[in-house]
Enzyme design. Structure first.
Site, mmCIF file in Angstrom:
data_model
loop_
_atom_site.group_PDB
_atom_site.id
_atom_site.type_symbol
_atom_site.label_atom_id
_atom_site.label_comp_id
_atom_site.label_asym_id
_atom_site.label_seq_id
_atom_site.Cartn_x
_atom_site.Cartn_y
_atom_site.Cartn_z
ATOM 1 N N TRP A 26 0.846 -1.183 0.000
ATOM 2 C CA TRP A 26 0.000 0.000 0.000
ATOM 3 C C TRP A 26 0.901 1.259 0.000
ATOM 4 O O TRP A 26 1.876 1.326 0.745
ATOM 5 C CB TRP A 26 -0.917 0.015 1.230
ATOM 6 N N ASP A 52 -15.594 8.853 0.039
ATOM 7 C CA ASP A 52 -16.158 8.040 1.121
ATOM 8 C C ASP A 52 -16.888 8.895 2.163
ATOM 9 O O ASP A 52 -16.484 10.027 2.428
ATOM 10 C CB ASP A 52 -14.977 7.312 1.785
ATOM 11 N N ARG A 94 -9.282 -3.176 7.513
ATOM 12 C CA ARG A 94 -9.907 -1.853 7.616
ATOM 13 C C ARG A 94 -11.322 -1.951 8.232
ATOM 14 O O ARG A 94 -12.261 -1.332 7.740
ATOM 15 C CB ARG A 94 -9.971 -1.192 6.245
ATOM 16 N N TRP A 108 -14.805 3.221 -7.999
ATOM 17 C CA TRP A 108 -15.154 1.895 -7.445
ATOM 18 C C TRP A 108 -13.975 1.409 -6.596
ATOM 19 O O TRP A 108 -12.966 0.962 -7.123
ATOM 20 C CB TRP A 108 -15.445 0.932 -8.599
ATOM 21 N N ASP A 109 -14.142 1.502 -5.288
ATOM 22 C CA ASP A 109 -13.031 1.204 -4.375
ATOM 23 C C ASP A 109 -13.130 -0.227 -3.848
ATOM 24 O O ASP A 109 -14.182 -0.876 -3.947
ATOM 25 C CB ASP A 109 -13.093 2.219 -3.213
ATOM 26 N N MET A 110 -12.063 -0.718 -3.247
ATOM 27 C CA MET A 110 -12.022 -2.087 -2.697
ATOM 28 C C MET A 110 -10.846 -2.125 -1.730
ATOM 29 O O MET A 110 -9.700 -2.142 -2.156
ATOM 30 C CB MET A 110 -11.792 -3.036 -3.874
ATOM 31 N N ASN A 111 -11.158 -2.106 -0.432
ATOM 32 C CA ASN A 111 -10.105 -1.781 0.534
ATOM 33 C C ASN A 111 -9.634 -2.892 1.460
ATOM 34 O O ASN A 111 -9.156 -2.606 2.554
ATOM 35 C CB ASN A 111 -10.549 -0.593 1.383
ATOM 36 N N CYS A 153 -10.319 1.387 -8.113
ATOM 37 C CA CYS A 153 -9.425 1.757 -7.018
ATOM 38 C C CYS A 153 -9.422 0.604 -6.033
ATOM 39 O O CYS A 153 -10.429 -0.083 -5.876
ATOM 40 C CB CYS A 153 -9.989 3.039 -6.375
ATOM 41 N N ASP A 175 -2.591 5.668 -3.318
ATOM 42 C CA ASP A 175 -2.984 6.677 -2.330
ATOM 43 C C ASP A 175 -1.835 7.625 -2.032
ATOM 44 O O ASP A 175 -2.025 8.678 -1.432
ATOM 45 C CB ASP A 175 -3.402 5.998 -1.016
HETATM 46 C C1 DGJ Z 1 -9.026 4.185 -0.371
HETATM 47 C C2 DGJ Z 1 -8.822 4.995 -1.610
HETATM 48 O O1 DGJ Z 1 -7.641 4.631 -2.247
HETATM 49 C C3 DGJ Z 1 -8.834 6.471 -1.256
HETATM 50 O O2 DGJ Z 1 -8.591 7.239 -2.403
HETATM 51 C C4 DGJ Z 1 -10.154 6.818 -0.642
HETATM 52 O O3 DGJ Z 1 -11.171 6.674 -1.590
HETATM 53 C C5 DGJ Z 1 -10.413 5.934 0.572
HETATM 54 N N1 DGJ Z 1 -10.275 4.547 0.250
HETATM 55 C C6 DGJ Z 1 -11.791 6.174 1.108
HETATM 56 O O4 DGJ Z 1 -12.095 5.325 2.120
#
Ligand code: DGJ
Length: 785
Positions: A200, A368, A444, A478-481, A527, A549
Site C-alpha cells: 500500500w 467516502d 480496515r 469503485w473502491d475495494m479496501n 481503485c 494513495d
Molecule cells: C481508499 C482509496 O484509495 C482512497 O482514495 C479513498 O477513496 C479511501 N479509500 C476512502 O475510504
C-alpha cells in the site's frame, strides 16, 4: 497474420514473428519469438532442437523415440509424467492422485478476428481487420480430455494474446490444479526478470534481477492482482538500455490471484508461465464441461522496455479499454477525500466545488462517507443510501448544484464490502465471507461480500443503479479496501473452496458488465486502497485506475514510472495533494506536484479553498496547461529516458504526439545538489529532421522557499515563519527562469541542450533555475519547420 506451412505455425505482427512446429510425436515445439523473420527465410531444420543422441539421466518420450526428451525441448505447453520435469502449464488430477498427461495435436483452425471467450472472463477485443486467431486442439493420448490453445495476433500492437481451454469429455469429474494461460519457452538464458512490487502507498516499484538456474516466482495470494506483485512482468536481454535491446513483456487480463513463474533449466532453457495462481486454486470440472484460463498478453520489442511498454500502451488503448471513454480525453477532477476525509457537510462540499469550477476543474468527486451512518471506517458498507445528517438535501440536490457549476458529478462506492455495523449485515449475515464457527479476520474494519452469490450481485446491481440514477452521476470511483481471508461461501454451487476466488472474480466481472452496460456514458475509475488492483481485467470495465494513495511527488516518480511500464498514461489517476504530503509528510512544491501528476489523468485532492491567492493562480495555470496538452499527456507515446529507479539523481520522462511535432519532457531531481554541475537534456525520441522551439513551462517559486535569503533584497526585515512572510508569500511569488532554444532533433538526440545553471548559493537572477529538493520542470518542444 497467421499461417501454417509444412509442420510450422507462423504468427506475425508488424515487427515480430512467433514460430512453432509439430514434432513427429504431435507435440508443439516452440522455435522462435522475436524480431520479424520473413516467412520465406524460415528454415525448420535450423530452428529445431537436434535429437540424435540420448541425454544422460533424461527420460526419453518412448521406445520409438529414444532421443526425444520433452524435458529439453522448448514447448508451447507442458504436462507432468512424460519426462519434462520443469514446472508444467497443465496439471489435472483425474483419479486416485494421478497427474500424468500427454497432449498431442489433433486439429487446428485459423480465423480472422477473435472469438469471444466464455464463462464470464474479462478479455481483449479486436475485429477482422486488427487481429487473427489460431486455435489448436490437442488430445490426451490416453484420457478423454482435450486442451485447446488459442493465439490471437494483434498486428498493429505487436501483441499476441493467449489462452488455454480444457474440455472434460470423460464421464467423471476431474480436478484442475493448474491451467496456465501462457507458456513461453526460450532457448537463451541471458535475461533479466523485471517485476513491479510493493505494498500500500508504494505500488509497482520496479525490480530487476538476472535469471539463475531454478525458479523465480512473482505472484499474488491476496485475492486481488495486488500492490505486492503486479501481473505485468518483463524479460529484458542483459545489457539492454531502456530504449534498446530485446525485451519480452507479459501480462494477464485478470484481477484475482496470479502467478508468473520463470524457470531456468539445467540446459539453459527458460520457461515463462503465467495464469491463475495454482497455490490458491483448484477447480472441479464436471463431465462434458469446459474451463477456460484468463487471457495472457505477450509482446516483444527490440527497443528495450520502452518499446515493449509502448506496445502494451497501444494494445490497452485500442483493445482493452472500451466504450465512449475509449480515446476520449478524461476530465480534470477534484476529489474531496484528502480535503475533508469523513468530516464534511453540504456547505463544505459546495464551497470546494465552487472553487474547483473557478480553477477550471471539470469533475467534482464526492468520496467516502456520504452513506449510511458512516463517519469513520467502522460502519455502513453495504448501506448505499445517503446519510441525511451530512447531506440533508440528498445526493440529487448536490449533484444538481455541481452540474449547475458546469462540472460533472462523481461518486465513490465500495460495493464489494460489508461492515458488521450495517443494516445489510443485520438482514444478511450469511452474505459476508466468513467460515462458520471461526472468528473472521478483518481488514480496515470490514469484510468481503460473497460475490459468488447471484442474490448478492442482484442486491448490489439494484441499489447501486437506483442510487446512481437518482444522483445523476457522470463518474464512479469503485473502491475495494481489503484483501481476502476466511474463504468460505454458503453458495450451494461451490463444493470445493479452491474455486472461491476465481468464482468471486467472475461474479465481480458479471456485476461490472451489467453496471457498465446500464451506465454506458459514466466514466468509471477502479481503485483498491490506491493501486492494489491495477490490472487489465479491471481496465476492461473501467478505463482508468487510481494509481496509488501516495501522492507525494518523489514517491510518484517511482510509482508512476513502474506503472507506466505496463499501462498507458490514460489509465493512471494522478492527483496533486497537500504539502506536507499526508502519506510521507514530505514537503514538495506545488508545481512539481503538478509536473509529475500531469503524466497521467490529472486531479486535485486537497482543500483548494485554503490555498493562497498565489497558489490558486498556480493551480489555475496548471489546469489550463494540462487541458491544452492533455491529448498528449493522456494518449501520447511515453518513454522513460532517465529512470527514477536507478542511482541517478535525475529523472527524465518524455511524451510526444504521433508525428513528434510536440514533445513534453519532465526533468525532475530527487535532491538538490550543492554547487551543481550542468544539467543536460538529451532526448532521442525527437524527429531528426525537425527544428524545435524549446522552453520550460513557467512556474511560481514560493518566496518562502528561499527562506532568510529574502532579506538580501528586502528593504525591511522578514523573519522565518512570521506573518509578514505569510502575507508576502500570499501576495507575490518569483517567476521561474526564462530559457529558450531553437534546436534540431538531430542536436537533441546526439548532443543535447545544456540547461541554465541551477541555484548554487552564489547568487540569483532571472536565468537561475531554482528547483530545490524534489524540484522539477516541464519542457515544451514545439516543431516549427
Ligand atoms: C481508499 C482509496 O484509495 C482512497 O482514495 C479513498 O477513496 C479511501 N479509500 C476512502 O475510504
Amino acid at each position: 497474420m497467421i499461417t501454417k506451412k509444412d509442420q510450422c505455425f507462423y504468427l506475425s505482427t508488424k515487427n515480430t514473428t512467433y514460430l512453432f512446429s509439430v514434432t513427429e510425436t504431435g507435440h508443439l515445439e516452440h522455435l522462435y519469438y522475436g524480431k520479424t523473420i520473413a516467412p520465406d527465410s524460415i528454415n525448420l531444420e535450423a530452428l529445431s532442437e537436434k535429437r540424435s543422441l540420448p541425454i544422460g539421466t533424461g527420460t526419453a518420450y518412448d521406445n520409438a523415440h529414444k532421443t526425444l526428451f520433452l524435458g529439453n525441448l522448448c514447448l508451447e505447453y507442458s504436462t507432468m509424467g512424460k519426462g519434462d520435469c520443469r514446472e508444467s502449464s497443465v496439471d489435472i488430477e483425474y483419479g486416485r492422485g494421478m497427474h500424468t498427461l500427454d497432449f498431442t495435436v489433433k486439429d487446428f483452425r485459423i480465423l480472422q478476428g477473435k472469438p469471444r471467450t466464455f464463462g464470464g472472463l474479462a478479455e481483449s477485443y479486436g475485429d477482422k481487420e486488427t487481429c487473427t486467431t489460431l486455435e489448436i486442439t490437442l488430445k490426451d493420448t490416453c484420457l478423454p480430455i482435450r486442451l485447446a490453445l488459442s493465439y490471437t495476433a494483434f498486428e498493429d500492437s505487436d501483441v499476441i494474446t493467449r489462452r488455454s481451454t480444457l474440455f472434460n469429455d470423460s464421464d467423471r469429474t476431474i480436478t484442475i490444479r493448474n491451467l496456465a494461460s501462457l507458456q513461453l519457452d526460450l532457448d537463451e538464458d541471458d535475461w533479466n526478470f523485471v517485476t513491479f512490487d510493493g505494498a500500500w502507498s508504494r505500488e509497482r516499484y520496479q525490480h530487476e534481477r538476472p535469471l539463475m538456474p531454478g525458479i523465480m516466482i512473482n505472484d499474488s495470494k491476496t485475492g486481488v492482482s495486488s500492490a505486492e506483485h503486479n501481473p505485468c512482468v518483463f524479460l529484458t536481454k542483459q545489457g539492454s538500455t531502456p530504449s534498446n535491446g530485446e525485451c519480452i513483456g507479459c501480462n494477464l487480463v485478470y484481477s484475482g490471484n496470479h502467478r508468473e513463474l520463470v524457470e531456468t533449466s539445467p540446459y539453459g532453457k527458460v520457461r515463462l508461465l503465467t495464469g491463475i495462481n495454482p497455490a490458491t486454486f483448484s477447480w472441479e470440472l464436471s463431465s462434458q464441461d469446459r474451463f477456460q484460463s484468463p487471457e495472457a498478453v505477450l509482446t516483444f520489442s527490440s527497443l528495450g522496455m520502452n518499446g515493449a511498454s509502448n506496445n502494451f500502451h497501444h494494445f490497452i488503448n485500442n483493445h482493452i479499454v472500451r466504450g465512449p471513454w475509449k480515446f476520449r480525453e478524461r476530465p480534470v477532477l477534484v476529489n474531496n477525500w484528502e480535503a475533508t476525509y469523513f468530516n464534511f457537510s453540504e456547505d463544505k462540499l459546495i464551497a470546494l466545488a465552487k472553487q474547483s469550477a473557478e480553477l477550471g476543474a471539470e469533475l467534482f468527486v464526492l468520496d467516502d462517507g456520504w452513506f449510511g451512518i458512516r463517519n469513520d471506517d467502522t460502519t455502513s458498507l453495504g448501506d448505499w443510501t445517503v446519510n441525511p445528517k451530512k447531506l440533508p438535501s440528498g445526493l440529487s440536490r448536490l449533484s444538481l448544484e455541481i452540474h449547475r457549476l458546469g462540472m460533472m458529478f462523481g461518486l465513490w462506492v465500495e460495493p464489494e464490502m460489508i461492515s458488521v455495523e450495517s443494516e445489510l449485515y443485520k438482514k444478511h449475515p450469511d452474505w459476508m465471507v466468513a467460515i462458520p464457527g471461526r472468528t473472521p479476520s478483518v481488514g480496515r474494519n470490514q469484510h468481503l461480500l460473497d460475490l459468488t452469490r447471484l442474490d448478492v450481485r442482484e442486491y448490489l446491481f439494484k441499489i447501486l443503479s437506483d442510487t446512481w440514477h437518482l444522483a445523476d452521476v457522470n463518474y464512479i470511483k469503485w473502491d475495494m479496501n481489503r484483501t481476502f481471508s476466511d474463504l468460505y461461501s454458503a453458495n450451494s454451487e461451490i463444493h470445493n473452496h479452491g474455486e472461491f476466488i476465481h468464482r468471486y472474480v467472475l461474479g465481480l466481472y458479471e456485476l461490472l458488465s451489467r453496471l457498465t452496460a446500464a451506465f454506458p456514458n459514466v466514466l468509471f475509475e477502479s481503485c483498491a486502497s490506491g493501486g492494489n488492483r491495477f490490472d487489465l481485467g479491471m481496465l476492461c470495465f473501467m478505463p482508468q485506475t487510481w494509481t496509488s494513495d501516495n501522492t507525494d511527488a518523489l514517491c510518484r516518480l517511482y510509482i508512476q514510472e513502474g506503472t507506466s511500464c505496463g499501462y498507458p498514461l490514460s489509465t493512471m489517476g494522478s492527483h496533486v495533494s497537500a504539502s506536507p504530503n499526508h502519506q510521507t509528510l514530505r514537503k514538495t512544491d506545488l508545481d512539481s506536484r503538478f509536473n509529475i501528476a500531469a503524466f497521467g489523468v490529472l486531479g486535485y485532492e486537497l482543500d483548494i479553498t485554503k490555498l493562497t491567492r498565489q497558489q490558486k493562480e498556480a493551480v489555475k495555470a496548471q489546469i489550463s496547461f494540462y487541458k491544452a496538452h492533455r491529448a498528449i499527456l493522456q494518449f501520447g507515446t511515453f518513454n522513460r529516458i532517465k529512470l527514477a529507479n536507478s542511482s541517478s539523481n535525475q529523472v527524465v520522462w518524455l511524451v510526444h504526439n504521433a508525428d513528434k511535432s510536440e514533445l513534453l519532457v519532465l526533468f525532475a531531481q530527487k535532491l538538490n545538489p550543492s554547487n551543481p554541475g550542468t544539467d543536460k537534456l538529451r532526448i532521442e525520441g525527437a524527429h531528426l529532421e525537425a527544428i524545435y522551439e524549446v522552453f520550460p513551462r513557467q512556474q511560481k517559486i514560493d518566496l518562502k522557499s528561499i527562506g532568510d535569503l529574502i532579506n538580501q533584497i528586502s528593504p525591511f526585515a522578514i523573519s522565518e515563519g512570521s506573518k509578514t512572510q505569510d502575507a508576502l508569500s500570499n501576495a507575490v511569488s518569483l517567476d521561474s527562469e526564462i530559457e529558450h532554444y531553437r534546436v534540431s532533433g538531430e542536436l537533441l538526440a546526439n548532443a543535447g541542450i545544456k540547461l541554465n545553471q541551477q541555484f548554487g548559493g552564489t547568487g540569483y537572477n532571472a536565468e537561475t533555475r531554482v528547483l530545490g529538493d524534489f524540484g522539477s520542470r516541464l519542457y515544451i518542444f514545439k516543431r516549427i519547420n
